[in-house]
Write a protein that holds these residues in place. Structure first.
Motif, PDB file in Angstrom:
ATOM      1  N   PRO A   1      17.428  13.264   6.956  1.00  0.00           N
ATOM      2  CA  PRO A   1      18.840  12.881   6.841  1.00  0.00           C
ATOM      3  C   PRO A   1      19.017  11.664   5.929  1.00  0.00           C
ATOM      4  O   PRO A   1      18.198  10.738   5.942  1.00  0.00           O
ATOM      5  N   THR A   2      20.069  11.687   5.135  1.00  0.00           N
ATOM      6  CA  THR A   2      20.406  10.543   4.287  1.00  0.00           C
ATOM      7  C   THR A   2      21.795  10.037   4.661  1.00  0.00           C
ATOM      8  O   THR A   2      22.546  10.696   5.376  1.00  0.00           O
ATOM      9  N   ALA A   3      22.099   8.855   4.157  1.00  0.00           N
ATOM     10  CA  ALA A   3      23.383   8.230   4.474  1.00  0.00           C
ATOM     11  C   ALA A   3      23.774   7.283   3.354  1.00  0.00           C
ATOM     12  O   ALA A   3      22.918   6.764   2.632  1.00  0.00           O
ATOM     13  N   LEU A   4      25.077   7.081   3.229  1.00  0.00           N
ATOM     14  CA  LEU A   4      25.546   5.999   2.385  1.00  0.00           C
ATOM     15  C   LEU A   4      25.104   4.713   3.059  1.00  0.00           C
ATOM     16  O   LEU A   4      25.168   4.591   4.287  1.00  0.00           O
ATOM     17  N   GLY A   5      24.640   3.760   2.292  1.00  0.00           N
ATOM     18  CA  GLY A   5      24.161   2.514   2.862  1.00  0.00           C
ATOM     19  C   GLY A   5      24.936   1.327   2.343  1.00  0.00           C
ATOM     20  O   GLY A   5      25.705   1.421   1.390  1.00  0.00           O
ATOM     21  N   ARG A   6      24.714   0.202   2.990  1.00  0.00           N
ATOM     22  CA  ARG A   6      25.305  -1.065   2.556  1.00  0.00           C
ATOM     23  C   ARG A   6      24.209  -2.124   2.605  1.00  0.00           C
ATOM     24  O   ARG A   6      23.568  -2.307   3.637  1.00  0.00           O
ATOM     25  N   VAL A   7      23.996  -2.796   1.483  1.00  0.00           N
ATOM     26  CA  VAL A   7      23.011  -3.869   1.421  1.00  0.00           C
ATOM     27  C   VAL A   7      23.659  -5.141   1.960  1.00  0.00           C
ATOM     28  O   VAL A   7      24.737  -5.533   1.527  1.00  0.00           O
ATOM     29  N   LEU A   8      22.987  -5.774   2.914  1.00  0.00           N
ATOM     30  CA  LEU A   8      23.480  -7.018   3.501  1.00  0.00           C
ATOM     31  C   LEU A   8      22.776  -8.237   2.922  1.00  0.00           C
ATOM     32  O   LEU A   8      23.335  -9.331   2.876  1.00  0.00           O
ATOM     33  N   TRP A   9      21.527  -8.057   2.496  1.00  0.00           N
ATOM     34  CA  TRP A   9      20.739  -9.169   1.989  1.00  0.00           C
ATOM     35  C   TRP A   9      19.603  -8.625   1.142  1.00  0.00           C
ATOM     36  O   TRP A   9      19.060  -7.561   1.429  1.00  0.00           O
ATOM     37  N   ILE A  10      19.252  -9.340   0.087  1.00  0.00           N
ATOM     38  CA  ILE A  10      18.137  -8.947  -0.778  1.00  0.00           C
ATOM     39  C   ILE A  10      17.086 -10.046  -0.739  1.00  0.00           C
ATOM     40  O   ILE A  10      17.388 -11.218  -0.961  1.00  0.00           O
ATOM     41  N   PHE A  11      15.856  -9.660  -0.413  1.00  0.00           N
ATOM     42  CA  PHE A  11      14.723 -10.564  -0.485  1.00  0.00           C
ATOM     43  C   PHE A  11      14.120 -10.382  -1.868  1.00  0.00           C
ATOM     44  O   PHE A  11      13.472  -9.372  -2.138  1.00  0.00           O
ATOM     45  N   ALA A  12      14.396 -11.320  -2.759  1.00  0.00           N
ATOM     46  CA  ALA A  12      13.932 -11.212  -4.136  1.00  0.00           C
ATOM     47  C   ALA A  12      12.554 -11.845  -4.271  1.00  0.00           C
ATOM     48  O   ALA A  12      12.351 -12.997  -3.886  1.00  0.00           O
ATOM     49  N   SER A  13      11.629 -11.079  -4.804  1.00  0.00           N
ATOM     50  CA  SER A  13      10.264 -11.570  -4.999  1.00  0.00           C
ATOM     51  C   SER A  13       9.658 -10.849  -6.190  1.00  0.00           C
ATOM     52  O   SER A  13       9.876  -9.645  -6.363  1.00  0.00           O
ATOM     53  N   GLY A  14       8.920 -11.584  -6.979  1.00  0.00           N
ATOM     54  CA  GLY A  14       8.234 -10.973  -8.109  1.00  0.00           C
ATOM     55  C   GLY A  14       7.112 -10.043  -7.673  1.00  0.00           C
ATOM     56  O   GLY A  14       6.693  -9.166  -8.407  1.00  0.00           O
ATOM     57  N   GLN A  15       6.621 -10.239  -6.445  1.00  0.00           N
ATOM     58  CA  GLN A  15       5.527  -9.422  -5.949  1.00  0.00           C
ATOM     59  C   GLN A  15       6.001  -8.209  -5.165  1.00  0.00           C
ATOM     60  O   GLN A  15       5.434  -7.140  -5.263  1.00  0.00           O
ATOM     61  N   HIS A  16       7.039  -8.398  -4.330  1.00  0.00           N
ATOM     62  CA  HIS A  16       7.489  -7.289  -3.483  1.00  0.00           C
ATOM     63  C   HIS A  16       8.895  -7.596  -2.956  1.00  0.00           C
ATOM     64  O   HIS A  16       9.040  -8.209  -1.918  1.00  0.00           O
ATOM     65  N   SER A  17       9.919  -7.200  -3.689  1.00  0.00           N
ATOM     66  CA  SER A  17      11.280  -7.439  -3.224  1.00  0.00           C
ATOM     67  C   SER A  17      11.715  -6.311  -2.292  1.00  0.00           C
ATOM     68  O   SER A  17      11.175  -5.211  -2.333  1.00  0.00           O
ATOM     69  N   SER A  18      12.679  -6.604  -1.443  1.00  0.00           N
ATOM     70  CA  SER A  18      13.183  -5.584  -0.524  1.00  0.00           C
ATOM     71  C   SER A  18      14.628  -5.895  -0.151  1.00  0.00           C
ATOM     72  O   SER A  18      15.118  -6.998  -0.380  1.00  0.00           O
ATOM     73  N   LYS A  19      15.282  -4.896   0.422  1.00  0.00           N
ATOM     74  CA  LYS A  19      16.681  -5.009   0.831  1.00  0.00           C
ATOM     75  C   LYS A  19      16.774  -4.888   2.345  1.00  0.00           C
ATOM     76  O   LYS A  19      16.028  -4.150   2.956  1.00  0.00           O
ATOM     77  N   VAL A  20      17.729  -5.590   2.920  1.00  0.00           N
ATOM     78  CA  VAL A  20      18.062  -5.444   4.329  1.00  0.00           C
ATOM     79  C   VAL A  20      19.489  -4.954   4.363  1.00  0.00           C
ATOM     80  O   VAL A  20      20.358  -5.468   3.649  1.00  0.00           O
TER      81      VAL A  20
END
Length: 174
Positions: free
Chosen positions: A90-109
């Motif tokens: 299953p997929t869904a429309l999402g909303r990003v609340l925060w972005i962990f920016a990193s040159g090594q491994h960034s991710s979204k919450v």
């Protein structure tokens, strides 16, 4: 990251053992469901894409970016989710609340906004979803009885039906 909501520390540690070999990093942050206020009705270029392994009182969500939309199909992430090939999650429309920016491994919450479509391809270069498809799921309902003052006694979640993941996802919900 595999964004999880509605789970405690023991479940998060258990999920880490179960899912880390698949390239998923369980993270107790976000993953719940927000309101659809102002959200688009369909996936859009540059928008957020959620792959919902579990939703409801317990939630587990992979979140990424839509790269390109054509008709009812969209390509996203720019990398695999689990490199599962042909799939139906299953997929869904999402909303990003925060972005962990990193040159090594960034991710979204973030959180899912509205269930929509199914992941149909999980390849090395990207994932492909189709808004017109519906992925198989099943409900898990748990009623807690006999515990002294539990914070919640009735739990409901919807789990993605996937031959390799469903048992582990259900165990994580329990």
């Amino acid at each position: 990251p595999l964004l999880m909501a509605g789970v405690g520390d023991r479940t998060a540690a258990y999920a880490k053992k179960l899912f880390s070999d698949l390239g998923l990093e369980p993270l107790q942050a976000g993953g719940g469901q927000g309101k659809a206020d102002g959200a688009p009705a369909h996936f859009v270029d540059g928008g957020s894409l959620g792959v919902t392994l579990v939703r409801g009182d317990v939630s587990m969500l992979g979140l990424g970016t839509v790269t390109y939309v054509e008709g009812t199909k969209a390509v996203g992430f720019g990398h695999p989710m689990m490199d599962a090939g042909d799939t139906a999650l299953p997929t869904a429309l999402g909303r990003v609340l925060w972005i962990f920016a990193s040159g090594q491994h960034s991710s979204k919450v973030g959180e899912l906004v509205k269930p929509l479509g199914a992941l149909v391809q999980d390849r090395q270069s990207s994932v492909v979803l189709d808004e017109s498809k519906v992925a198989p799921t099943f409900s898990v309902t748990i009623d807690v009885k006999g515990a002294a003052n539990p914070p919640k006694t009735h739990w409901q979640s919807v789990v993605a039906e996937e031959r390799f993941l469903s048992a582990s996802l259900s165990a994580s919900v329990f």
